[in-house]
Motif scaffolding. Structure first.
Motif, PDB file in Angstrom:
ATOM      1  N   ILE A 191       0.829  -1.201   0.000  1.00 42.70           N
ATOM      2  CA  ILE A 191       0.000   0.000   0.000  1.00 42.70           C
ATOM      3  C   ILE A 191       0.866   1.255   0.000  1.00 42.70           C
ATOM      4  O   ILE A 191       0.567   2.235  -0.698  1.00 42.70           O
ATOM      5  CB  ILE A 191      -0.973  -0.009   1.196  1.00 42.70           C
ATOM      6  CG1 ILE A 191      -2.031  -1.088   0.980  1.00 42.70           C
ATOM      7  CG2 ILE A 191      -1.626   1.350   1.390  1.00 42.70           C
ATOM      8  CD1 ILE A 191      -2.933  -1.305   2.170  1.00 42.70           C
ATOM      9  N   PHE A 192       1.961   1.248   0.746  1.00 41.09           N
ATOM     10  CA  PHE A 192       2.859   2.401   0.768  1.00 41.09           C
ATOM     11  C   PHE A 192       3.456   2.650  -0.615  1.00 41.09           C
ATOM     12  O   PHE A 192       3.441   3.787  -1.115  1.00 41.09           O
ATOM     13  CB  PHE A 192       3.982   2.193   1.784  1.00 41.09           C
ATOM     14  CG  PHE A 192       5.032   3.262   1.726  1.00 41.09           C
ATOM     15  CD1 PHE A 192       4.775   4.529   2.220  1.00 41.09           C
ATOM     16  CD2 PHE A 192       6.274   3.002   1.166  1.00 41.09           C
ATOM     17  CE1 PHE A 192       5.734   5.525   2.156  1.00 41.09           C
ATOM     18  CE2 PHE A 192       7.237   3.992   1.099  1.00 41.09           C
ATOM     19  CZ  PHE A 192       6.977   5.249   1.598  1.00 41.09           C
ATOM     20  N   GLY A 200       1.296   9.022  -6.829  1.00 39.15           N
ATOM     21  CA  GLY A 200       1.471  10.461  -6.672  1.00 39.15           C
ATOM     22  C   GLY A 200       0.851  11.035  -5.417  1.00 39.15           C
ATOM     23  O   GLY A 200       0.627  12.245  -5.348  1.00 39.15           O
ATOM     24  N   GLN A 201       0.571  10.238  -4.429  1.00 39.58           N
ATOM     25  CA  GLN A 201      -0.039  10.745  -3.209  1.00 39.58           C
ATOM     26  C   GLN A 201       0.893  11.683  -2.438  1.00 39.58           C
ATOM     27  O   GLN A 201       0.421  12.543  -1.705  1.00 39.58           O
ATOM     28  CB  GLN A 201      -0.427   9.579  -2.286  1.00 39.58           C
ATOM     29  CG  GLN A 201      -1.502   8.710  -2.851  1.00 39.58           C
ATOM     30  CD  GLN A 201      -2.849   9.402  -2.855  1.00 39.58           C
ATOM     31  OE1 GLN A 201      -3.177  10.133  -1.942  1.00 39.58           O
ATOM     32  NE2 GLN A 201      -3.617   9.177  -3.888  1.00 39.58           N
ATOM     33  N   TYR A 202       2.183  11.536  -2.596  1.00 36.42           N
ATOM     34  CA  TYR A 202       3.145  12.327  -1.842  1.00 36.42           C
ATOM     35  C   TYR A 202       3.885  13.341  -2.721  1.00 36.42           C
ATOM     36  O   TYR A 202       4.913  13.870  -2.330  1.00 36.42           O
ATOM     37  CB  TYR A 202       4.163  11.421  -1.153  1.00 36.42           C
ATOM     38  CG  TYR A 202       3.535  10.480  -0.160  1.00 36.42           C
ATOM     39  CD1 TYR A 202       3.024  10.954   1.034  1.00 36.42           C
ATOM     40  CD2 TYR A 202       3.432   9.121  -0.427  1.00 36.42           C
ATOM     41  CE1 TYR A 202       2.437  10.099   1.941  1.00 36.42           C
ATOM     42  CE2 TYR A 202       2.851   8.260   0.477  1.00 36.42           C
ATOM     43  CZ  TYR A 202       2.354   8.766   1.665  1.00 36.42           C
ATOM     44  OH  TYR A 202       1.761   7.912   2.553  1.00 36.42           O
TER      45      TYR A 202
END
Length: 76
Positions: A21-22, A29-31
């Motif tokens: 999941i990480f 592109g979550q971070y």
């Protein structure tokens, strides 16, 4: 002791899922942009309903005519 035969693979499975999941979040592109959401809360967005209410109020209660005489001091 038999509980370890179940708990160790379960723990490894949970760790593997968390790692998956990480890496999925990083790849999707979550971070990418961590600063903009923190700063966007500081700026108001113009609400279209707000301007409609202001225009409606102006139509119902027109402003009085302004006196263009600038030689008199303003009233306190």
């Amino acid at each position: 002791m038999p509980a370890l035969y179940i708990m160790i693979p379960a723990a490894l499975l949970i760790v593997a899922i968390a790692i998956y999941i990480f890496f999925w979040a990083v790849d999707s592109g979550q971070y990418d942009d961590l600063d903009s959401p923190a700063h966007s809360i500081l700026f108001d967005e113009q609400d279209p309903q707000h301007t409609a209410a202001v225009e409606e109020t102006r139509r119902q209660h027109p402003a009085p005519a302004q006196d263009n005489d600038t030689s008199a001091p303003p009233h306190a």
